[in-house]
Design an enzyme around this catalytic site. Sequence first.
Site, mmCIF file in Angstrom:
data_model
loop_
_atom_site.group_PDB
_atom_site.id
_atom_site.type_symbol
_atom_site.label_atom_id
_atom_site.label_comp_id
_atom_site.label_asym_id
_atom_site.label_seq_id
_atom_site.Cartn_x
_atom_site.Cartn_y
_atom_site.Cartn_z
ATOM 1 N N PHE A 73 0.857 -1.183 0.000
ATOM 2 C CA PHE A 73 0.000 0.000 0.000
ATOM 3 C C PHE A 73 0.891 1.232 0.000
ATOM 4 C CE2 PHE A 73 -3.132 2.978 1.760
ATOM 5 C CZ PHE A 73 -4.180 2.688 0.916
ATOM 6 N N GLU A 74 1.259 1.694 -1.155
ATOM 7 C CA GLU A 74 2.188 2.817 -1.264
ATOM 8 C C GLU A 74 1.689 3.770 -2.340
ATOM 9 O OE1 GLU A 74 4.379 2.991 0.959
ATOM 10 O OE2 GLU A 74 4.689 0.937 1.623
ATOM 11 N N ALA A 111 -4.013 -4.688 -0.218
ATOM 12 C CA ALA A 111 -3.891 -6.156 -0.250
ATOM 13 C C ALA A 111 -5.123 -6.857 0.312
ATOM 14 C CB ALA A 111 -2.658 -6.586 0.545
ATOM 15 N N ALA A 139 1.690 -5.057 7.828
ATOM 16 C CA ALA A 139 1.443 -4.414 9.117
ATOM 17 C C ALA A 139 0.548 -3.232 8.796
ATOM 18 C CB ALA A 139 2.737 -3.963 9.771
ATOM 19 N N TYR A 224 5.750 -12.092 16.232
ATOM 20 C CA TYR A 224 6.691 -11.659 17.263
ATOM 21 C C TYR A 224 6.179 -12.149 18.607
ATOM 22 C CZ TYR A 224 9.649 -8.704 20.133
ATOM 23 O OH TYR A 224 10.556 -8.267 21.073
ATOM 24 N N TYR A 234 2.307 -6.412 24.539
ATOM 25 C CA TYR A 234 2.431 -7.050 23.228
ATOM 26 C C TYR A 234 1.703 -8.387 23.165
ATOM 27 C CZ TYR A 234 3.928 -7.987 18.584
ATOM 28 O OH TYR A 234 3.878 -8.247 17.247
ATOM 29 N N VAL A 272 12.959 -5.255 15.510
ATOM 30 C CA VAL A 272 13.755 -4.319 14.707
ATOM 31 C C VAL A 272 13.009 -2.982 14.656
ATOM 32 C CG1 VAL A 272 14.912 -6.003 13.191
ATOM 33 C CG2 VAL A 272 12.623 -5.183 12.591
ATOM 34 N N THR A 274 11.049 -0.517 12.657
ATOM 35 C CA THR A 274 10.331 -0.315 11.393
ATOM 36 C C THR A 274 9.262 0.733 11.651
ATOM 37 O OG1 THR A 274 8.629 -1.977 11.806
ATOM 38 C CG2 THR A 274 10.619 -2.745 10.682
HETATM 39 P P1 NAD Z 1 6.420 -2.248 7.992
HETATM 40 O O1 NAD Z 1 5.544 -1.171 8.504
HETATM 41 O O2 NAD Z 1 7.845 -1.971 7.797
HETATM 42 O O3 NAD Z 1 5.829 -2.804 6.598
HETATM 43 C C1 NAD Z 1 4.466 -3.081 6.454
HETATM 44 C C2 NAD Z 1 4.152 -3.437 5.016
HETATM 45 O O4 NAD Z 1 2.735 -3.671 4.907
HETATM 46 C C3 NAD Z 1 4.487 -2.345 3.991
HETATM 47 O O5 NAD Z 1 4.997 -2.954 2.832
HETATM 48 C C4 NAD Z 1 3.121 -1.736 3.689
HETATM 49 O O6 NAD Z 1 3.004 -1.159 2.382
HETATM 50 C C5 NAD Z 1 2.260 -2.976 3.778
HETATM 51 N N1 NAD Z 1 0.840 -2.679 3.950
HETATM 52 C C6 NAD Z 1 0.204 -2.125 5.001
HETATM 53 N N2 NAD Z 1 -1.134 -2.049 4.750
HETATM 54 C C7 NAD Z 1 -1.328 -2.587 3.526
HETATM 55 C C8 NAD Z 1 -2.452 -2.812 2.714
HETATM 56 N N3 NAD Z 1 -3.693 -2.478 3.109
HETATM 57 N N4 NAD Z 1 -2.267 -3.374 1.495
HETATM 58 C C9 NAD Z 1 -1.021 -3.694 1.060
HETATM 59 N N5 NAD Z 1 0.076 -3.529 1.798
HETATM 60 C C10 NAD Z 1 -0.072 -2.980 3.012
HETATM 61 O O7 NAD Z 1 6.174 -3.490 8.981
HETATM 62 P P2 NAD Z 1 7.141 -4.628 9.575
HETATM 63 O O8 NAD Z 1 7.584 -4.204 10.923
HETATM 64 O O9 NAD Z 1 8.125 -5.102 8.576
HETATM 65 O O10 NAD Z 1 6.052 -5.780 9.831
HETATM 66 C C11 NAD Z 1 5.802 -6.833 8.937
HETATM 67 C C12 NAD Z 1 5.428 -8.077 9.729
HETATM 68 O O11 NAD Z 1 6.560 -8.462 10.518
HETATM 69 C C13 NAD Z 1 4.257 -7.854 10.700
HETATM 70 O O12 NAD Z 1 3.464 -9.008 10.736
HETATM 71 C C14 NAD Z 1 4.972 -7.664 12.023
HETATM 72 O O13 NAD Z 1 4.165 -7.998 13.129
HETATM 73 C C15 NAD Z 1 6.110 -8.663 11.857
HETATM 74 N N6 NAD Z 1 7.240 -8.465 12.797
HETATM 75 C C16 NAD Z 1 7.773 -7.222 12.996
HETATM 76 C C17 NAD Z 1 8.787 -7.070 13.939
HETATM 77 C C18 NAD Z 1 9.398 -5.706 14.213
HETATM 78 O O14 NAD Z 1 10.124 -5.557 15.205
HETATM 79 N N7 NAD Z 1 9.155 -4.717 13.361
HETATM 80 C C19 NAD Z 1 9.287 -8.180 14.642
HETATM 81 C C20 NAD Z 1 8.747 -9.447 14.375
HETATM 82 C C21 NAD Z 1 7.710 -9.578 13.446
#
Ligand code: NAD
Length: 388
Positions: A73-74, A111, A139, A224, A234, A272, A274
């Site tokens: 979603f960009e 999505a 996310a 996570y 969390y 991480v 993000t």
């Molecule tokens: P992020 O915010 O960096 O990326 C999120 C992505 O989702 C982006 O590509 C965004 O465009 C896309 N998105 C959001 N809404 C959308 C929609 N409606 N349609 C299409 N795309 C959409 O997030 P992230 O931190 O990389 O998280 C990704 C996954 O990893 C999540 O499930 C998160 O829980 C998991 N995770 C994150 C961490 C952390 O510390 N960041 C740790 C473990 C697991």
Amino acid sequence: MVVKPMVRNNICLNAHPGGIALYVQEQIDYVKKQKRFAGPKNVLVIGGSAGYGIATRIAAAFGAGAKTISVAFEKPVSEKRGATVGWYASEYFKKKAVEEGLFAENIYGDAFSREIKEEAIAAVKKHFGKADVVVYSLASGMRIDPKTGETYRSVLKPLGKTYTAKSVNPMTSAIEDVSIAPATEEEAAATVKVMGGEDWELWMDALIAADALAEGAVTLAYSYIGPELTQDMYREGTIGKAKEHIEASAKTLDKKMKTIGGAAYISVNKAVVTRASAVIPVVPLYTGILFKILENKGLQEDCAAQMYRMFTERLYTGGPVPVDSEGRIRLDDWEMRDDVQKEVTAAWGAINQDNLGQYADFAAYQNEFLRLHGFGFPQIDYEKDVEL
Ligand code: NAD
């Protein structure tokens, strides 16, 4: 136009295209420096423009030569504003992939919608024939249910009781006590609707129905767990309920994937910085402390390092995929190591405004937050005009 960071409530509202190119390039360089691996050939990443999603794409493309399609979603540049972070990142990724003869397509849109699923599946069939890895890395703060048209919004709140804990404002480094009132039942259910596994299952059902998955295909969603310290917020909070739900979906999907000789996994990744994680209360303080400890022990990884390890040491080892007792891939193994967590707990108890630097690396946290929006790169003169 001069582009400088505009940060409000831990959300950065803009992005620097040149800096994002450097940010993505660093991840590409990291993967290219590692050993090439025999991995997936055709990878669909849902949520592939940022964080763990784009890192997955980079590891698959530049580590194993995979063709990739990302759904995210960009938004491109408009008259009023520059493009979003993930748009710049996806376009830069595509340019670099194509330069190396790697197929890459970016699909932008919601999505959760039927239309984008159809568009992505048509692209999979056209360019891949069939996908061998499908990663679900969304996310999101909201979802429109494609069946009912109803809008659901996710919240980051505890369940059952008010949660009070130390927290840090990651942008100013001010430590404060935060109290967060518990979610209502409706809010908790809405969070599961947005961040649970329902949409992942819809994607996989649609891909299976369209015969768009290769024999032996694998699908993964990211989760996570984190330490005791952040449990109330969390894992035991609204987002934790959504993660429980998506982990149950993995079990349902695994049975379906078995019919084509494949599998569905949850990969529990490390904490991480993000865009998604920066807005979770308490998590930035934990992450700042954790980073310092992991750095001291030589165990710190970013998204690219995690995803390279996921492919090479979990999914494509040539043997069975190592999983925990719940069937989950664990990439949070270093974060959750006893020695690491003992030090985190001790630091958490001792940290205050005066000794912040002794126990946490907030400079690293802040720098990473800025870098993922393309800011904070010494090579870039941020006073100069930028072509958006
Ligand atoms: P992020 O915010 O960096 O990326 C999120 C992505 O989702 C982006 O590509 C965004 O465009 C896309 N998105 C959001 N809404 C959308 C929609 N409606 N349609 C299409 N795309 C959409 O997030 P992230 O931190 O990389 O998280 C990704 C996954 O990893 C999540 O499930 C998160 O829980 C998991 N995770 C994150 C961490 C952390 O510390 N960041 C740790 C473990 C697991």
